[in-house]
Design a protein around this motif. Structure first.
Motif, mmCIF file in Angstrom:
data_model
loop_
_atom_site.group_PDB
_atom_site.id
_atom_site.type_symbol
_atom_site.label_atom_id
_atom_site.label_comp_id
_atom_site.label_asym_id
_atom_site.label_seq_id
_atom_site.Cartn_x
_atom_site.Cartn_y
_atom_site.Cartn_z
ATOM 1 N N LEU A 1 0.913 -1.157 0.137
ATOM 2 C CA LEU A 1 0.157 -0.057 -0.066
ATOM 3 C C LEU A 1 0.790 1.298 -0.046
ATOM 4 O O LEU A 1 0.548 2.291 -0.593
ATOM 5 C CB LEU A 1 -0.958 -0.205 1.301
ATOM 6 N N TYR A 2 1.973 0.968 0.603
ATOM 7 C CA TYR A 2 2.982 2.346 0.816
ATOM 8 C C TYR A 2 3.513 2.378 -0.466
ATOM 9 O O TYR A 2 3.469 3.645 -1.068
ATOM 10 C CB TYR A 2 4.023 1.851 1.725
ATOM 11 N N ALA B 1 0.870 3.871 -2.847
ATOM 12 C CA ALA B 1 0.402 5.575 -2.753
ATOM 13 C C ALA B 1 1.427 6.392 -3.143
ATOM 14 O O ALA B 1 1.102 7.508 -3.329
ATOM 15 C CB ALA B 1 0.260 5.479 -1.202
ATOM 16 N N PHE C 1 3.233 10.451 2.106
ATOM 17 C CA PHE C 1 2.891 10.524 3.509
ATOM 18 C C PHE C 1 3.362 11.370 4.312
ATOM 19 O O PHE C 1 2.441 12.040 5.151
ATOM 20 C CB PHE C 1 3.330 9.061 4.284
ATOM 21 N N LEU D 1 1.714 0.477 6.485
ATOM 22 C CA LEU D 1 1.211 0.280 5.302
ATOM 23 C C LEU D 1 2.279 -0.327 4.218
ATOM 24 O O LEU D 1 2.124 -0.463 3.022
ATOM 25 C CB LEU D 1 0.506 1.593 4.593
ATOM 26 N N ALA E 1 -6.475 13.643 1.662
ATOM 27 C CA ALA E 1 -5.972 12.493 0.783
ATOM 28 C C ALA E 1 -6.467 12.675 -0.636
ATOM 29 O O ALA E 1 -6.070 12.621 -1.743
ATOM 30 C CB ALA E 1 -6.291 11.087 1.125
ATOM 31 N N PHE F 1 -7.147 0.513 -2.950
ATOM 32 C CA PHE F 1 -6.379 1.124 -2.406
ATOM 33 C C PHE F 1 -7.227 1.875 -1.255
ATOM 34 O O PHE F 1 -6.946 1.782 0.023
ATOM 35 C CB PHE F 1 -5.515 2.417 -3.036
ATOM 36 N N ARG F 2 -8.270 2.613 -1.816
ATOM 37 C CA ARG F 2 -8.954 3.386 -0.842
ATOM 38 C C ARG F 2 -9.705 2.527 0.302
ATOM 39 O O ARG F 2 -9.997 2.909 1.307
ATOM 40 C CB ARG F 2 -9.982 4.385 -1.597
ATOM 41 N N PHE G 1 -7.004 1.552 2.796
ATOM 42 C CA PHE G 1 -6.369 2.805 3.730
ATOM 43 C C PHE G 1 -7.517 3.284 4.509
ATOM 44 O O PHE G 1 -7.221 3.090 5.671
ATOM 45 C CB PHE G 1 -6.242 3.728 2.605
ATOM 46 N N TYR H 1 -7.786 0.552 7.599
ATOM 47 C CA TYR H 1 -6.605 0.738 8.587
ATOM 48 C C TYR H 1 -6.954 1.968 9.538
ATOM 49 O O TYR H 1 -6.738 1.955 10.498
ATOM 50 C CB TYR H 1 -5.168 0.853 7.973
#
Length: 160
Positions: free
Chosen positions: A12-13, A16, A22, A62, A103, A114-115, A118, A121
């Motif tokens: 995920l990192y 993104a 971030f 992530l 975001a 992804f959303r 995200f 979490y």
């Protein structure tokens, strides 16, 4: 017959956009927090490094580098920071609202996979923060590992 090669699923990192995303996300987000009537009283005394620590923490959870756990703290210490803060569901919802708004403004990946991961979490983490903020002591083991959050049910990025 050709071998079946599965492309490596990004974290995920990675999906993104890495650490700069971030850092910018939480920098812009905490600017909003400090201008917000509901959240400003809770966060007005935060250290100058708070936003960077949160960026590093979420990035690590992530799938990013272990900047937070190796040089800034641990999950146990993150839990301790929330003790006796007496956060409410109103605080939690506003925190979520402002972060998701930020975001969108920064054009984090908009794909449903992804959303959903995200958001899942953030829902999990903010609900734990509220629970911990209304207690006086940590019941977790000091060596509790950092959470690791993946793609969840969708299993990977959007394949549209």
């Amino acid at each position: 017959m050709a071998a079946n090669h599965h492309a490596k699923i990004p974290t995920l990192y990675e999906w993104a956009g890495g650490m700069p995303v971030f850092v910018t996300l939480f920098d812009n987000f905490y600017d909003k927090v400090l201008a917000d009537g509901i959240l400003e009283p809770v966060f007005k005394h935060m250290s100058a490094a708070h936003r960077l620590h949160v960026a590093h923490f979420v990035a690590e959870v992530l799938g990013g580098p272990k900047v937070y756990s190796e040089s800034e703290g641990s999950h146990f210490l993150m839990i301790k920071k929330h003790l006796k803060k007496h956060l409410t569901e109103t605080h939690r919802k506003r925190w979520m609202e402002l972060l998701l708004e930020t975001a969108d403004e920064l054009a984090l990946p908009p794909d449903p996979e992804f959303r959903s991961a995200f958001l899942a979490y953030l829902e999990w983490g903010t609900r734990i923060a509220v629970i911990n903020s209304n207690t006086d002591e940590v019941t977790e083991d000091p060596d509790v590992p950092m959470p690791r959050w993946g793609w969840g049910v969708p299993g990977g990025p959007f394949q549209g």
